[in-house]
Design an enzyme around this catalytic site. Structure first.
Site, PDB file in Angstrom:
ATOM      1  N   GLY A  82       0.837  -1.197   0.000  1.00 16.13           N
ATOM      2  CA  GLY A  82       0.000   0.000   0.000  1.00 16.13           C
ATOM      3  C   GLY A  82       0.872   1.247   0.000  1.00 16.13           C
ATOM      4  O   GLY A  82       0.540   2.257  -0.628  1.00 16.13           O
ATOM      5  N   ALA A 200      -3.032  -5.710   0.293  1.00 19.27           N
ATOM      6  CA  ALA A 200      -3.616  -7.045   0.458  1.00 19.27           C
ATOM      7  C   ALA A 200      -3.701  -7.469   1.917  1.00 19.27           C
ATOM      8  O   ALA A 200      -4.675  -8.101   2.337  1.00 19.27           O
ATOM      9  CB  ALA A 200      -2.791  -8.066  -0.332  1.00 19.27           C
ATOM     10  N   HIS A 201      -2.694  -7.128   2.722  1.00 21.75           N
ATOM     11  CA  HIS A 201      -2.626  -7.750   4.054  1.00 21.75           C
ATOM     12  C   HIS A 201      -3.626  -7.192   5.050  1.00 21.75           C
ATOM     13  O   HIS A 201      -3.830  -7.762   6.111  1.00 21.75           O
ATOM     14  CB  HIS A 201      -1.194  -7.706   4.609  1.00 21.75           C
ATOM     15  CG  HIS A 201      -0.673  -6.365   5.040  1.00 21.75           C
ATOM     16  ND1 HIS A 201      -0.580  -6.021   6.363  1.00 21.75           N
ATOM     17  CD2 HIS A 201      -0.186  -5.313   4.340  1.00 21.75           C
ATOM     18  CE1 HIS A 201      -0.036  -4.804   6.461  1.00 21.75           C
ATOM     19  NE2 HIS A 201       0.208  -4.363   5.240  1.00 21.75           N
ATOM     20  N   CYS A 324       2.243   0.185  12.271  1.00 20.28           N
ATOM     21  CA  CYS A 324       2.777  -0.488  11.084  1.00 20.28           C
ATOM     22  C   CYS A 324       4.058   0.123  10.560  1.00 20.28           C
ATOM     23  O   CYS A 324       4.771  -0.519   9.817  1.00 20.28           O
ATOM     24  CB  CYS A 324       1.724  -0.587   9.982  1.00 20.28           C
ATOM     25  SG  CYS A 324       1.190   0.971   9.344  1.00 20.28           S
TER      26      CYS A 324
HETATM   27  N1  PLP Z   1      -2.306   3.445   4.262  1.00 20.15           N
HETATM   28  C1  PLP Z   1      -2.890   3.172   5.437  1.00 20.15           C
HETATM   29  C2  PLP Z   1      -4.108   3.947   5.827  1.00 20.15           C
HETATM   30  C3  PLP Z   1      -2.383   2.182   6.259  1.00 20.15           C
HETATM   31  O1  PLP Z   1      -2.982   1.929   7.428  1.00 20.15           O
HETATM   32  C4  PLP Z   1      -1.234   1.463   5.843  1.00 20.15           C
HETATM   33  C5  PLP Z   1      -0.632   0.447   6.720  1.00 20.15           C
HETATM   34  O2  PLP Z   1      -0.922   0.387   7.893  1.00 20.15           O
HETATM   35  C6  PLP Z   1      -0.667   1.775   4.598  1.00 20.15           C
HETATM   36  C7  PLP Z   1      -1.234   2.767   3.833  1.00 20.15           C
HETATM   37  C8  PLP Z   1       0.532   1.061   4.082  1.00 20.15           C
HETATM   38  O3  PLP Z   1       0.224  -0.199   3.566  1.00 20.15           O
HETATM   39  P1  PLP Z   1       1.358  -1.321   3.474  1.00 20.15           P
HETATM   40  O4  PLP Z   1       1.520  -1.881   4.847  1.00 20.15           O
HETATM   41  O5  PLP Z   1       0.838  -2.319   2.497  1.00 20.15           O
HETATM   42  O6  PLP Z   1       2.593  -0.645   2.988  1.00 20.15           O
END
Ligand code: PLP
Length: 385
Positions: A82, A200-201, A324
């Site tokens: 993402g 995806a996750h 994250c």
């Molecule tokens: N956008 C939002 C709102 C998210 O919560 C996250 C991950 O927590 C991301 C983007 C990033 O996605 P990824 O973990 O696939 O890089």
């Protein structure tokens, strides 16, 4: 497994995992699709039968992801996350004037470090009057990037209204829908936007796969160069197994959408219990429309780290702020933008349900939280005496 649902030898089983906004468990359908894809050989760019089979797996997944968001398969560009989709969206259109909300994910904030920031109101929703004023302030064609649901609070943004204002001013609209897709029906929300990021996750697919979905015919300049994959919009041999898992998870998420709506009632019951035990608890975005799976709350004086550690010892996985990116507890820019004092923001924890969650999981969590709360209150009373 032990009788209480814990996986033996581990701190807790799936039912103790209440951190789906960080990442959701892999759905069995995704696991199966990935195992099948891994058993194949073939580069999707090769013309022979092996290559054509790999291509078929990718195109099937593209159709499933497109169906989940009401797009055409040709508009789906698979990415490595993402985060990559957000970076591609913000750099790829060539628009230099970028407007973002104050509560965007780090991958938006850092991909557009010169962006103009639009504030949110106390309830966590974009300030539409401020957006309108910013759009009016310049004639330069802009790109507006607004998330659909916030990862920390679950608050849903007024995307349809923001899009209407942006379109009237000639702006393109990007939506980071990473947390919303697969959890709520998109319906009119996505109407008329130009670009959307997915991961995806968050919906039960594998980590390390995402997509940028395009509705507009604005050419996208790739971040990664050196191959014609993804119609020249993202070079590099495709992650066939990961993409297959994404497709399978997208299909399952679409099928299960009505079930995720039920989670709102479980979440509301949890919040009502906590409010009864701790009347000074503050629930972020409680009065705004929210994702059904998310609760973010703070009790003054009860630090998030203390709660996380005690809950972890009891086997429960929840998070403080956005986990994250950093993995460490930082004061949330989201809660700060909503007017939380620093000390209160430092007490906020996030509970987030996934496709695997059951009603009983939240009830059990509520009791574990109450135990921790009563213990901390008794300790505070003893040290004050
Ligand atoms: N956008 C939002 C709102 C998210 O919560 C996250 C991950 O927590 C991301 C983007 C990033 O996605 P990824 O973990 O696939 O890089």
């Amino acid at each position: 497994m032990t009788g209480d649902g814990r996986a033996s030898g581990e701190a807790g089983g799936l039912h103790f995992y209440l951190d789906a906004n960080a990442t959701a468990p892999l759905r069995p359908e995704a696991h199966e699709a990935m195992a099948e894809a891994l058993a194949e050989v073939g580069n999707a760019s090769s013309v022979h039968g092996f290559g054509r089979r790999a291509r078929r797996l990718i195109e099937d997944a593209r159709e499933a992801v497109a169906a989940l968001v009401g797009a055409t398969p040709a508009g789906v560009v698979f990415t490595g996350s993402g985060t990559e989709a957000n970076n591609l969206a913000l750099t790829g259109t060539g628009r230099r004037r970028i407007l973002i909300s104050a509560i965007e994910h780090e991958s938006i904030l850092q991909a557009a470090s010169n962006a103009e920031t639009i504030p949110v109101r106390e309830d966590g929703r974009l300030d539409l009057a401020a957006l309108e004023a910013s759009l009016r302030a310049s004639d330069e064609p802009a790109l507006l990037s607004v998330m659909l649901a916030n990862n920390e609070t679950g608050v849903l943004q007024p995307l349809a209204e923001a899009t209407r204002l942006a379109k009237a001013a000639g702006a393109l609209v990007h939506c980071d829908a990473v947390q919303a897709v697969g959890r709520i029906p998109l319906e009119g929300a996505a109407l008329d936007i130009d670009l959307m990021s997915l991961s995806a996750h968050k919906l039960g697919g594998p980590q390390g796969v995402g997509a940028l979905v395009l509705w507009c015919d604005v050419p996208i300049s790739p971040l990664l160069r050196g191959g014609g994959q993804e119609r020249g919009r993202r070079a590099g041999t495709e992650n066939v197994a990961g993409i297959s898992g994404f497709g399978a998870a997208a299909k399952a998420a679409l099928r299960d959408l009505s079930q995720s709506a039920a989670q709102a009632a479980w979440r509301d019951r949890l919040e009502a219990s906590i409010a009864a035990w701790a009347p000074d608890a503050v629930f972020a975005g409680k009065d705004a429309p929210r994702l059904p799976n998310t609760s973010c709350f703070a009790v003054p004086g009860l630090k998030a780290e203390t709660q996380l550690m005690a809950l972890d010892l009891a086997g429960y996985a929840v998070s403080a702020g956005a986990a994250c990116s950093s993995g460490k507890v930082q004061i949330s820019h989201v809660l700060r933008a909503m007017g939380f004092e620093e000390a209160l923001a430092a007490s906020a924890i996030r509970v987030s349900l996934g496709w695997h969650s059951r009603e009983a999981d939240l009830d059990a969590f509520a009791l574990a939280w109450r135990e921790l709360y009563d213990r901390k209150r008794a300790q505070a009373a003893a040290s004050a005496a």
